[in-house]
Design an enzyme around this catalytic site. Structure first.
Site, PDB file in Angstrom:
ATOM      1  N   THR A 133       0.825  -1.208   0.000  1.00 54.52           N
ATOM      2  CA  THR A 133       0.000   0.000   0.000  1.00 54.52           C
ATOM      3  C   THR A 133       0.860   1.260   0.000  1.00 54.52           C
ATOM      4  O   THR A 133       1.699   1.437   0.873  1.00 54.52           O
ATOM      5  CB  THR A 133      -0.929   0.014   1.234  1.00 54.52           C
ATOM      6  OG1 THR A 133      -1.585  -1.237   1.327  1.00 54.52           O
ATOM      7  CG2 THR A 133      -1.945   1.135   1.133  1.00 54.52           C
ATOM      8  N   HIS A 152       2.791  -5.346  -4.454  1.00 54.48           N
ATOM      9  CA  HIS A 152       1.486  -6.004  -4.483  1.00 54.48           C
ATOM     10  C   HIS A 152       0.567  -5.232  -5.426  1.00 54.48           C
ATOM     11  O   HIS A 152       0.165  -4.106  -5.148  1.00 54.48           O
ATOM     12  CB  HIS A 152       0.871  -6.044  -3.084  1.00 54.48           C
ATOM     13  CG  HIS A 152       1.655  -6.864  -2.116  1.00 54.48           C
ATOM     14  ND1 HIS A 152       1.543  -6.698  -0.749  1.00 54.48           N
ATOM     15  CD2 HIS A 152       2.571  -7.856  -2.299  1.00 54.48           C
ATOM     16  CE1 HIS A 152       2.337  -7.554  -0.138  1.00 54.48           C
ATOM     17  NE2 HIS A 152       2.971  -8.266  -1.063  1.00 54.48           N
ATOM     18  N   MET A 198       0.848  -2.732   3.936  1.00 52.12           N
ATOM     19  CA  MET A 198       0.056  -3.344   4.992  1.00 52.12           C
ATOM     20  C   MET A 198       0.442  -4.812   5.153  1.00 52.12           C
ATOM     21  O   MET A 198       0.726  -5.489   4.183  1.00 52.12           O
ATOM     22  CB  MET A 198      -1.434  -3.226   4.636  1.00 52.12           C
ATOM     23  CG  MET A 198      -2.391  -3.688   5.716  1.00 52.12           C
ATOM     24  SD  MET A 198      -4.115  -3.471   5.191  1.00 52.12           S
ATOM     25  CE  MET A 198      -4.165  -1.685   4.973  1.00 52.12           C
TER      26      MET A 198
END
Length: 215
Positions: free
Chosen positions: A30, A55, A148
Site C-alpha cells: 500500500t 502487491h 500493509m
C-alpha cells in the site's frame, strides 16, 4: 499519479566505483507505487539490477513498469521468466506470478512461477527475499517500503542473517507502516530512514570503501 521527476542522477556513480555483482531487492504494498518511483529516481542508469515486488493485480504491473521507465534513469520493465539480471535494469514482478532469483549458466536470472500465494499475495515479497537470501545474500541490499501486513519480514531476516545490508522506510514517510514495522520487529532491518533518503543511503553502501572515504 506521479510528480514530475527530478533530473536523472545518471552521473552519480561511475561503473568502476560500483560494487561488482550487487543486487538490490525491494518489497512494497500500500502506497508503494509512489514510493518505488521516488526510490528509483535516486538511482543512476548504471546501477546494479533492482528486483521489485509490489502487491498489484495482474494487468497493472506492465503499465506501471512502462510508466517508471519513462521517468527514471534506469531501464524499468516487467520481469520475464528466464531473462538475465542486468546492470541498469529494474524488474517489476508481474501481477500474476511470484518472482525469484535463479542461477543460469552465465549468471543470475529471473524465475517466475504461479505457485500458491504466500502471505495471501502473489507476487509475494517473502518469495523474492528468501530466494535472494539463498543465492546472493552477501552481495544484496534489501529495502522494504510502505505496505500493509507482514509480507517480506521473514525474508528480510534471512537476508540480514546471510550478510545482506537491509533498510526499511520509516513510519513518518509510510502510507501504511505495516510491512516495515514487522520487518523491524523480527530483527531483519539494519537501517531505518525516511523515503526521501533511502535511495542515497543505498547508493552509499554500493560505493567501494575507498570512494566512501573520499579517496
Amino acid at each position: 499519479m506521479f510528480a514530475t521527476p527530478a533530473a536523472p542522477p545518471a552521473s552519480r556513480l561511475s561503473p568502476a566505483l560500483l560494487r561488482q555483482n550487487a543486487i538490490i531487492a525491494v518489497g512494497a504494498s500500500t502506497g508503494g507505487t509512489d514510493a518505488i518511483k521516488e526510490f528509483l529516481d535516486k538511482l543512476p542508469a548504471n546501477c546494479p539490477p533492482v528486483m521489485i515486488v509490489q502487491h498489484m493485480p495482474e494487468g497493472f504491473t506492465l503499465s506501471f513498469a512502462r510508466r517508471l521507465d519513462k521517468l527514471c534513469a534506469m531501464h524499468v520493465k516487467e520481469a520475464e521468466d528466464g531473462e538475465p539480471l542486468l546492470r541498469g535494469t529494474a524488474y517489476i514482478a508481474p501481477g500474476h506470478s511470484h518472482m525469484r532469483l535463479g542461477k543460469g549458466t552465465q549468471g543470475f536470472v529471473i524465475c517466475l512461477d504461479q505457485s500458491p500465494p504466500v502471505n495471501r499475495h502473489r507476487p509475494a515479497v517473502d518469495v523474492l527475499f528468501e530466494s535472494v537470501a539463498n543465492l546472493a545474500a552477501p552481495q544484496t541490499v534489501a529495502v522494504i517500503l510502505t505496505g500493509m501486513g507482514k509480507d517480506g519480514a521473514h525474508g528480510m531476516l534471512q537476508l540480514r542473517q546471510g550478510g545482506a545490508i537491509t533498510f526499511a522506510q520509516d513510519e513518518a514517510s509510510c502510507v501504511v507502516y505495516g510491512m516495515p514495522r514487522e520487518a523491524v520487529a523480527q530483527g531483519g532491518v539494519m537501517h531505518v530512514h525516511p523515503l526521501a533518503q533511502l535511495g542515497d543511503k543505498v547508493l552509499d553502501v554500493l560505493r567501494l570503501p575507498h570512494e566512501r572515504a573520499g579517496a
